[in-house]
Design a protein around this motif. Structure first.
Motif, PDB file in Angstrom:
ATOM      1  N   ILE A 249       3.439 -15.856  -0.273  1.00 40.88           N
ATOM      2  CA  ILE A 249       2.569 -15.311  -1.324  1.00 40.88           C
ATOM      3  C   ILE A 249       3.496 -14.780  -2.419  1.00 40.88           C
ATOM      4  O   ILE A 249       4.320 -13.883  -2.162  1.00 40.88           O
ATOM      5  N   PRO A 250       3.393 -15.304  -3.643  1.00 38.24           N
ATOM      6  CA  PRO A 250       4.280 -14.843  -4.715  1.00 38.24           C
ATOM      7  C   PRO A 250       4.096 -13.351  -4.999  1.00 38.24           C
ATOM      8  O   PRO A 250       2.987 -12.813  -4.849  1.00 38.24           O
ATOM      9  N   ALA A 251       5.186 -12.717  -5.433  1.00 35.41           N
ATOM     10  CA  ALA A 251       5.128 -11.278  -5.746  1.00 35.41           C
ATOM     11  C   ALA A 251       4.045 -10.985  -6.790  1.00 35.41           C
ATOM     12  O   ALA A 251       3.422  -9.908  -6.766  1.00 35.41           O
ATOM     13  N   ALA A 252       3.807 -11.944  -7.682  1.00 39.22           N
ATOM     14  CA  ALA A 252       2.796 -11.760  -8.734  1.00 39.22           C
ATOM     15  C   ALA A 252       1.378 -11.640  -8.168  1.00 39.22           C
ATOM     16  O   ALA A 252       0.449 -11.270  -8.896  1.00 39.22           O
ATOM     17  N   ASN A 253       1.212 -11.943  -6.869  1.00 39.11           N
ATOM     18  CA  ASN A 253      -0.124 -11.892  -6.263  1.00 39.11           C
ATOM     19  C   ASN A 253      -0.383 -10.604  -5.485  1.00 39.11           C
ATOM     20  O   ASN A 253      -1.407 -10.475  -4.812  1.00 39.11           O
ATOM     21  N   LEU A 254       0.559  -9.658  -5.565  1.00 38.30           N
ATOM     22  CA  LEU A 254       0.299  -8.340  -4.961  1.00 38.30           C
ATOM     23  C   LEU A 254      -0.697  -7.602  -5.854  1.00 38.30           C
ATOM     24  O   LEU A 254      -0.481  -7.460  -7.066  1.00 38.30           O
ATOM     25  N   VAL A 255      -1.796  -7.155  -5.265  1.00 39.15           N
ATOM     26  CA  VAL A 255      -2.855  -6.482  -6.037  1.00 39.15           C
ATOM     27  C   VAL A 255      -2.810  -4.982  -5.748  1.00 39.15           C
ATOM     28  O   VAL A 255      -2.942  -4.563  -4.596  1.00 39.15           O
ATOM     29  N   GLY A 256      -2.620  -4.183  -6.777  1.00 40.30           N
ATOM     30  CA  GLY A 256      -2.573  -2.726  -6.624  1.00 40.30           C
ATOM     31  C   GLY A 256      -1.282  -2.276  -5.950  1.00 40.30           C
ATOM     32  O   GLY A 256      -0.394  -3.088  -5.653  1.00 40.30           O
TER      33      GLY A 256
END
Ligand code: FAD
Length: 413
Positions: A249-256
């Motif tokens: 999961i790309p770092a850009a997809n971490l939510v919050g």
């Protein structure tokens, strides 16, 4: 009879008359109610029997521009939600869907709750990217935590994921169960913990490591294991086991920020939403009973009259509780709303089961003979209310009254 009969009608009926809805809110609910009754209800038995994701229903919602209720208006959605000043309309939309098909309502809730989370926690670039997918392409979302840590008797494997931080993002490995809309959704918000398995609900580790990772479900490292899911009800939620085989999961997809799901109490936004679905099932059972009794000309029976009265009161009470909790969210009494939502959810579980019990008593054995909708509602509701344990909900409410520490999200003892 006229008053009770009016309760059975949908958005235009008296059940909404005193709930503070504007004409615009009513007509939105009415649009959902029409779709639900004309299209979703006739499909429900087939989806249930074949345990297939209700994809056509989602297509219809998308075509009717009802698919993005919790996407903010500036991104092309309807702008509803607990922090958007109107959550009651959203819950009543869900209730109308649940009247037609409780499984569909669970899939819808998963989608809508994910949109609420993105609205509350995602960055502007993330919102621009993912809300466009919802509004323009009809993307379907879901949120997956389910990692029960103890095996049920006869269960061959245990569930759980590990999440490892790497330079480019995260590697998720392992399995989750109860993955609603598996095979039907495009994106999942994975609730995973860097400290070990358990997701959000079953984790023993601190919630500080709990992440929300937006996961593109078309990734080839993800597979659906469909053998496990064979429940008594809620079959069309297709809440299968999903395997992540070192999914990147790309770092850009971490939510919050890590831990925000618990520390900011996001689960408490969704607890009364489950209750809105229970209410939909109850109202459908009530309407079924009304039609059944009238067609058999049993209106004169005093016992049936009493059961009709109980059902009507139960349905009305549940509406009033949801209105009460929604008002707290809508007027900024968020701390109060977080616990009141669980009080409503506790009560509405029992009201809904009461309605179904009265409906069965009033209608008799044939009402439990397929393809009777009451038979499906009975199975679906009895399973869906297991989503949380009512004993623990009640204990949490008691603890909150007694000033003791309590878990308003997952009711951990
Ligand atoms: C139809 C349906 C759809 C769902 N969809 C989703 C979804 O999309 N996403 C998602 O994340 N989850 C979803 N869930 C999962 C759900 O939220 C729970 O994770 C699931 O119900 C747990 O399964 P269980 O009750 O068998 O197991 P357990 O959690 O093991 O619970 C079994 C029983 O033990 C009790 N218990 C648990 N821990 C303790 C303890 N420490 N002490 C004493 N008692 C305890 C529980 O309260 C319960 O009564 C869904 C559930 C259902 C029913």
């Amino acid at each position: 009879m006229a008053q009770v009969h009016a309760l059975k009608t949908n958005a235009a009926g008296s059940v909404y008359a005193n709930l503070g809805l504007s004409q615009q809110q009513m007509s939105l609910i009415e649009s959902v109610a029409e779709l639900a009754q004309e299209r979703f209800a006739p499909r429900a038995a087939r989806y249930d029997e074949t345990a297939v994701f209700p994809g056509q229903d989602f297509d219809d919602l998308f075509e009717a521009s009802l698919h993005a209720p919790a996407v903010p208006r500036e991104y092309g959605g309807l702008g509803l939600g607990p922090y958007r000043g109107d959550v009651f309309t959203l819950w009543m939309m869900t209730k109308e869907i649940a009247k037609a098909d409780l499984s569909l309502a669970r899939c819808w809730e998963g989608h809508v709750n994910s949109l609420v989370l993105l609205d509350g926690l995602a960055t502007e670039p993330q919102k621009a990217r993912w809300f466009k997918g919802v509004v323009q392409d009809g993307d379907k979302w879901v949120a997956w935590s389910g990692e029960p840590q103890n095996r049920a008797p006869g269960e061959a494997a245990s569930f759980g994921t590990t999440t490892e931080a790497v330079d480019s993002g995260y590697i998720v490995d392992g399995t989750k169960a109860f993955c609603t809309s598996a095979g039907g959704a495009n994106w999942a918000l994975l609730l995973v913990n860097t400290a070990g398995p358990g997701g959000a609900r079953h984790a023993t580790a601190s919630h500080e490591g709990l992440l929300l990772l937006a996961c593109d479900l078309s990734d080839p490292s993800i597979s659906v294991e469909s053998m496990w899911w064979n429940p008594i009800g809620m079959r069309a939620t297709v809440s299968h086991v999903v395997r992540f085989d070192r999914t990147h999961i790309p770092a850009a997809n971490l939510v919050g920020t890590p831990g925000a799901y618990i520390s900011e109490g996001w689960q408490t936004c969704f607890i009364p939403h489950y209750a809105a679905s229970f209410l939909g099932a109850a109202e459908a059972a009530f309407e079924y009973a009304m039609a059944h009794i009238m067609s058999q000309h049993k209106e004169g029976d005093p016992y049936i009259q009493q059961r009709i009265a109980k059902m009507a009161i139960d349905v009305e009470t549940a509406h009033l509780w949801l209105r009460h909790v929604a008002t707290m969210w809508e007027t900024g009494s968020h701390d109060e709303a977080r616990i009141a939502g669980s009080r409503a959810r506790h009560l509405i579980e029992h009201l809904a089961e009461d309605v179904v019990r009265h409906a069965i008593r009033a209608c008799g054995a044939r009402s439990l003979n397929k393809p009777s909708p009451l038979e499906r509602i009975y199975r679906d509701l009895s399973f869906y209310v297991r989503h949380d344990n009512d004993d623990h909900i009640l204990a949490m409410i008691g603890k909150s009254m007694l000033g003791q520490s309590h878990d308003p999200s997952f009711y951990k003892p």
